[in-house]
Scaffold this motif. Structure first.
Motif, PDB file in Angstrom:
ATOM      1  N   SER A  51       0.839  -1.203   0.000  1.00  0.00           N
ATOM      2  CA  SER A  51       0.000   0.000   0.000  1.00  0.00           C
ATOM      3  C   SER A  51       0.873   1.253   0.000  1.00  0.00           C
ATOM      4  CB  SER A  51      -0.912   0.010   1.231  1.00  0.00           C
ATOM      5  OG  SER A  51      -1.794  -1.080   1.217  1.00  0.00           O
ATOM      6  N   TRP A  55       1.051   4.058  -2.914  1.00  0.00           N
ATOM      7  CA  TRP A  55       0.780   5.445  -2.529  1.00  0.00           C
ATOM      8  C   TRP A  55       1.926   6.355  -2.979  1.00  0.00           C
ATOM      9  CZ3 TRP A  55      -3.497   7.568  -0.223  1.00  0.00           C
ATOM     10  CH2 TRP A  55      -3.375   8.909   0.172  1.00  0.00           C
ATOM     11  N   THR A  75      -9.107   1.909   3.003  1.00  0.00           N
ATOM     12  CA  THR A  75      -9.278   1.277   1.685  1.00  0.00           C
ATOM     13  C   THR A  75      -9.318  -0.242   1.738  1.00  0.00           C
ATOM     14  OG1 THR A  75      -6.885   1.171   1.300  1.00  0.00           O
ATOM     15  CG2 THR A  75      -8.032   3.179   0.569  1.00  0.00           C
ATOM     16  N   LEU A  82      -7.089   2.671  -3.271  1.00  0.00           N
ATOM     17  CA  LEU A  82      -5.808   3.283  -2.921  1.00  0.00           C
ATOM     18  C   LEU A  82      -5.362   4.261  -4.001  1.00  0.00           C
ATOM     19  CD1 LEU A  82      -3.740   0.425  -1.302  1.00  0.00           C
ATOM     20  CD2 LEU A  82      -3.673   2.789  -0.563  1.00  0.00           C
TER      21      LEU A  82
END
Length: 200
Positions: A51, A55, A75, A82
């Motif tokens: 994640s 990001w 999320t 995401l």
């Protein structure tokens, strides 16, 4: 649909790439034009490290561990959500992102609504009852809310867990607590159900 299938199977210069928020019946039922036409790749929820990587690549921001955990909770590790959240956050600080969450959800109402609409009637009833509660709840609690039997609710929750919409938050002897796997759905639903925009 059959003409398109014929074209895709006989014209090697064309490839169709598509995404969907849920698996639709036409690709799993014999006799339908899309049956076994696609190679399906399910996008599994990302862990914290994945994640954070996604990001960073979309938002061009480096998050602190607590912030990564918050994004992961919101999320559920869903790569699509995401990416939406990271794209929205690209020019904002983490604090500004949290303050602007209302606008993000307003902009993606169709996405959230579409997911709810794909659920079978009883599954949707249980899922909506779950979304009404912010805190994790048991099958017995949902049975009281939905006026369905506990066994029926447990079976529906199992299907929702398998489908990725719900997760088991905590498991104790003879008792499980459930919550929405992607908490943005909770926020979306509660915003739609309760209060004027100024109260959100």
């Amino acid at each position: 649909a059959w003409e398109l299938r014929h074209t895709l199977t006989n014209e090697p210069r064309i490839m169709l790439l598509g995404t969907a928020t849920s698996r639709f019946e036409a690709i799993t039922h014999a006799g339908k034009a899309w049956y076994e036409l696609f190679a399906v790749h399910d996008l599994k929820p990302l862990d914290r490290k994945e994640s954070h990587t996604l990001w960073r690549s979309v938002a061009r921001q480096d998050l602190k561990p607590g912030q990564v955990r918050a994004i992961r909770i919101l999320t559920g590790g869903n790569p699509r959500l995401l990416t939406v959240l990271a794209g929205f956050a690209a020019s904002r600080s983490f604090r500004e992102l949290m303050e602007q969450l209302v606008h993000l959800i307003d902009d993606h109402t169709e996405y959230f609504k579409g997911h709810l609409d794909t659920l079978a009637v009883k599954e949707r009833k249980v899922f909506v009852a779950l979304l009404e509660q912010w805190n994790p709840v048991s099958a017995a609690d949902l049975a009281r809310t939905t006026r369905l039997g506990v066994n029926a609710v447990s079976a529906l929750l199992s299907r929702l867990v398998t489908g990725g919409a719900v997760e088991v938050f905590e498991q104790r002897p003879r008792r499980k607590l459930y919550q929405a796997a992607e908490r943005l759905y909770n926020i979306y639903y509660l915003m739609r159900r309760r209060g004027q925009p100024a109260d959100r």
